[in-house]
Write an enzyme that holds these catalytic residues in place. Structure first.
Site, PDB file in Angstrom:
ATOM      1  N   HIS A 123      31.402  42.431  14.656  1.00 52.51           N
ATOM      2  CA  HIS A 123      30.656  41.908  15.807  1.00 52.51           C
ATOM      3  C   HIS A 123      30.415  43.085  16.761  1.00 52.51           C
ATOM      4  O   HIS A 123      31.244  43.999  16.832  1.00 52.51           O
ATOM      5  CB  HIS A 123      31.524  40.838  16.471  1.00 52.51           C
ATOM      6  CG  HIS A 123      30.852  40.070  17.567  1.00 52.51           C
ATOM      7  ND1 HIS A 123      30.755  40.554  18.846  1.00 52.51           N
ATOM      8  CD2 HIS A 123      30.272  38.854  17.573  1.00 52.51           C
ATOM      9  CE1 HIS A 123      30.141  39.642  19.599  1.00 52.51           C
ATOM     10  NE2 HIS A 123      29.833  38.614  18.851  1.00 52.51           N
ATOM     11  N   ASP A 200      40.455  42.105  15.288  1.00 54.73           N
ATOM     12  CA  ASP A 200      39.587  41.203  16.038  1.00 54.73           C
ATOM     13  C   ASP A 200      39.788  39.800  15.452  1.00 54.73           C
ATOM     14  O   ASP A 200      39.262  39.479  14.390  1.00 54.73           O
ATOM     15  CB  ASP A 200      38.124  41.668  15.894  1.00 54.73           C
ATOM     16  CG  ASP A 200      37.132  40.636  16.439  1.00 54.73           C
ATOM     17  OD1 ASP A 200      37.559  39.542  16.850  1.00 54.73           O
ATOM     18  OD2 ASP A 200      35.928  40.931  16.420  1.00 54.73           O
ATOM     19  N   GLN A 203      37.424  35.048  15.159  1.00 48.72           N
ATOM     20  CA  GLN A 203      37.176  33.963  14.191  1.00 48.72           C
ATOM     21  C   GLN A 203      38.435  33.624  13.400  1.00 48.72           C
ATOM     22  O   GLN A 203      38.442  32.650  12.645  1.00 48.72           O
ATOM     23  CB  GLN A 203      36.061  34.355  13.209  1.00 48.72           C
ATOM     24  CG  GLN A 203      34.715  34.629  13.841  1.00 48.72           C
ATOM     25  CD  GLN A 203      34.096  33.400  14.499  1.00 48.72           C
ATOM     26  OE1 GLN A 203      34.476  32.255  14.216  1.00 48.72           O
ATOM     27  NE2 GLN A 203      33.156  33.616  15.395  1.00 48.72           N
ATOM     28  N   LYS A 226      36.739  29.670  21.434  1.00 49.63           N
ATOM     29  CA  LYS A 226      36.438  29.402  20.026  1.00 49.63           C
ATOM     30  C   LYS A 226      37.521  28.536  19.391  1.00 49.63           C
ATOM     31  O   LYS A 226      37.527  28.291  18.187  1.00 49.63           O
ATOM     32  CB  LYS A 226      36.284  30.712  19.253  1.00 49.63           C
ATOM     33  CG  LYS A 226      35.025  31.492  19.652  1.00 49.63           C
ATOM     34  CD  LYS A 226      34.832  32.700  18.787  1.00 49.63           C
ATOM     35  CE  LYS A 226      33.891  33.710  19.406  1.00 49.63           C
ATOM     36  NZ  LYS A 226      32.480  33.383  19.237  1.00 49.63           N
ATOM     37  N   CYS A 366      25.008  38.893  16.786  1.00 51.63           N
ATOM     38  CA  CYS A 366      25.689  40.056  17.374  1.00 51.63           C
ATOM     39  C   CYS A 366      26.307  40.937  16.293  1.00 51.63           C
ATOM     40  O   CYS A 366      27.432  41.436  16.443  1.00 51.63           O
ATOM     41  CB  CYS A 366      26.770  39.637  18.378  1.00 51.63           C
ATOM     42  SG  CYS A 366      26.137  38.710  19.752  1.00 51.63           S
TER      43      CYS A 366
HETATM   44  N1  PMP Z   1      34.361  39.132  17.317  1.00 50.43           N
HETATM   45  C1  PMP Z   1      33.906  38.167  16.511  1.00 50.43           C
HETATM   46  C2  PMP Z   1      34.193  38.249  15.040  1.00 50.43           C
HETATM   47  C3  PMP Z   1      33.201  37.090  17.061  1.00 50.43           C
HETATM   48  O1  PMP Z   1      32.756  36.125  16.253  1.00 50.43           O
HETATM   49  C4  PMP Z   1      32.965  37.043  18.439  1.00 50.43           C
HETATM   50  C5  PMP Z   1      32.188  35.907  19.074  1.00 50.43           C
HETATM   51  N2  PMP Z   1      31.011  35.556  18.393  1.00 50.43           N
HETATM   52  C6  PMP Z   1      33.466  38.076  19.233  1.00 50.43           C
HETATM   53  C7  PMP Z   1      34.162  39.098  18.638  1.00 50.43           C
HETATM   54  C8  PMP Z   1      33.272  38.104  20.718  1.00 50.43           C
HETATM   55  O2  PMP Z   1      33.900  37.021  21.314  1.00 50.43           O
HETATM   56  P1  PMP Z   1      33.652  36.728  22.863  1.00 50.43           P
HETATM   57  O3  PMP Z   1      32.183  36.556  23.030  1.00 50.43           O
HETATM   58  O4  PMP Z   1      34.416  35.467  23.095  1.00 50.43           O
HETATM   59  O5  PMP Z   1      34.180  37.886  23.604  1.00 50.43           O
END
Ligand code: PMP
Length: 411
Positions: A123, A200, A203, A226, A366
């Site tokens: 991401h 990270d 997910q 999430k 993203c």
């Molecule tokens: N890493 C991953 C794998 C994600 O799916 C996401 C959210 N789509 C993020 C980081 C970022 O999370 P946040 O927007 O809650 O900071």
């Protein structure tokens, strides 16, 4: 079994009991954010109605209660990921802030010429902070690439690790393909190479039972929103010795020991990393969310998500105009499916299924380097959680035919 399981829990989520564009809402955008059960809504509401005060700063009763509420939430998070000590749990706004905190503070641990390793599946929030650190300190940012089956092999990691690798930062589960990385084995390999590992877990934490000690992760980041909690509360776990070694990221109130005119000393963990008034109601909501998820059991939720995934993949596989952008097997994956309808842009797809009350994601998620790697402009994405049902998958499949019809392709 599947729908009975989900129906029972769906009733706990008031938002899901509504119509969108005249149709019963089907919420398939859980990888972006999840909905909140009554117990989370009530916990936050109750906190605001009876406790709200600035924690840590006052001797009055409400302030003490707010501090207790905040620290109880920290304890809950500690147990949820099986951290050893509650000082190892830093509250942030979200995964993005946790990763930015690390990439800023870890500057103290790297030198020009060192290497940072991430994967092309990350991401953006696990790419940009490292790109900037690499730029500031003249480091090399190296990438791991997946094989034809969307998986990053350990051999790829072995090949890319070098004496200069200081940091490996890797997602537990891809938010695009749903692939779960072998993080335990990756951490072991990186540690043999004396590199620190950041996971990270954005997910991962909501869907996979995670034990940071069993993984031996040095740092682990995730977001409350999430996993049924409010937005604006996130977590950074770090091993105590490492967090103690790192300088703070944000500076200001709440994170100091003494402040003099020209210099200051910092508070011990976890306050050192929690400058400013914290999101206590978010932490309270996160605690309630964890309690809700634990009552059901993450293993059971994952099984349910995989059942839905298997079912959806099977149904989508029957449609010759559907192209799945990810693995079609169930090995090491979660409940996320990215896909395209031939000759139809994913934004059009998402808009048309929305007219049927179905919320799905479209775009690059993203993860532009991943998209480029797979030569995709964009994809549609469905992602499941405990409250989704096979009946909803059926309606979604029916809606795909409608999308084709709108574009004049027939079904
Ligand atoms: N890493 C991953 C794998 C994600 O799916 C996401 C959210 N789509 C993020 C980081 C970022 O999370 P946040 O927007 O809650 O900071």
């Amino acid at each position: 079994l599947s729908d009975k399981f989900a129906q029972k829990y769906k009733d706990d989520f008031p938002i899901l009991n509504q119509q969108i564009n005249g149709k019963d809402l089907i919420y398939f955008d859980n990888a972006a954010t999840t909905q909140k059960p009554e117990s989370v809504l009530d916990a936050v509401d109750n906190y605001n109605r009876t406790i709200n005060a600035n924690p840590h700063r006052g001797a009055h009763t409400l302030s003490i209660r707010a501090t207790e509420a905040y620290e109880n939430a920290r304890e809950k998070v500690k147990d949820f990921i099986n951290a050893e000590k509650s000082e190892e749990i830093i509250f942030t706004r979200n995964t993005t802030e946790s990763l930015n905190l690390l990439a800023n503070s870890m500057e103290a641990l790297v030198e020009e010429g060192d290497e940072i390793l991430i994967s092309v599946l990350e991401h953006h929030s696990n790419i940009l902070p490292w790109q900037q650190l690499a730029e500031r300190k003249n480091l090399k940012l190296k990438y791991l690439y997946p094989d034809q089956n969307y998986r990053i092999q350990l051999s790829e990691l072995r090949e890319k690790l070098s004496e200069k690798t200081k940091i490996l930062s890797i997602s537990q589960m891809s938010n695009v393909s749903g692939v779960i990385n072998p993080v335990k084995e990756m951490i072991e390999l990186a540690h043999q190479n004396d590199a620190l590992v950041v996971v990270d877990g954005a997910q991962g934490a909501p869907h996979l039972k995670t034990d940071v000690r069993a993984l031996d992760a040095d740092f682990y980041a995730f977001s409350g929103h999430k996993m049924l909690a409010p937005m604006g509360i996130g977590v950074l776990y770090g091993k105590k010795a490492l967090l103690e070694e790192l300088p703070p990221f944000l500076k200001g109130g709440g994170m100091i020991e003494y402040v003099k005119e020209q210099d200051s000393t910092y508070a011990p963990l976890p306050e050192k990393f929690e400058a400013g008034t914290p999101n206590v109601e978010g932490a309270v909501g996160l605690q309630a969310a964890i309690e809700y998820l634990e009552d059901i059991g993450l293993d059971k939720i994952k099984e349910h998500e995989l059942e839905l995934t298997e079912y959806a993949l099977e149904k989508m596989g029957e449609l010759d105009y559907v192209e799945i952008a990810g693995p079609t097997d169930l090995e090491d994956r979660g409940g996320i499916i990215s896909f395209n309808l031939r000759d139809i842009h994913s934004h059009d797809l998402a808009t048309i299924v929305d007219s049927e009350g179905i919320a799905i994601r479209s775009g690059h998620h993203c993860a532009q380097p991943l998209m480029k790697f797979y030569q995709l402009n964009s994809t549609g994405r469905i992602s499941f959680y405990l409250y989704n049902t096979k009946a909803e998958v059926d309606k979604f499949i029916e809606s795909l035919d409608k999308v084709r019809e709108v574009f004049g392709y027939g079904s």
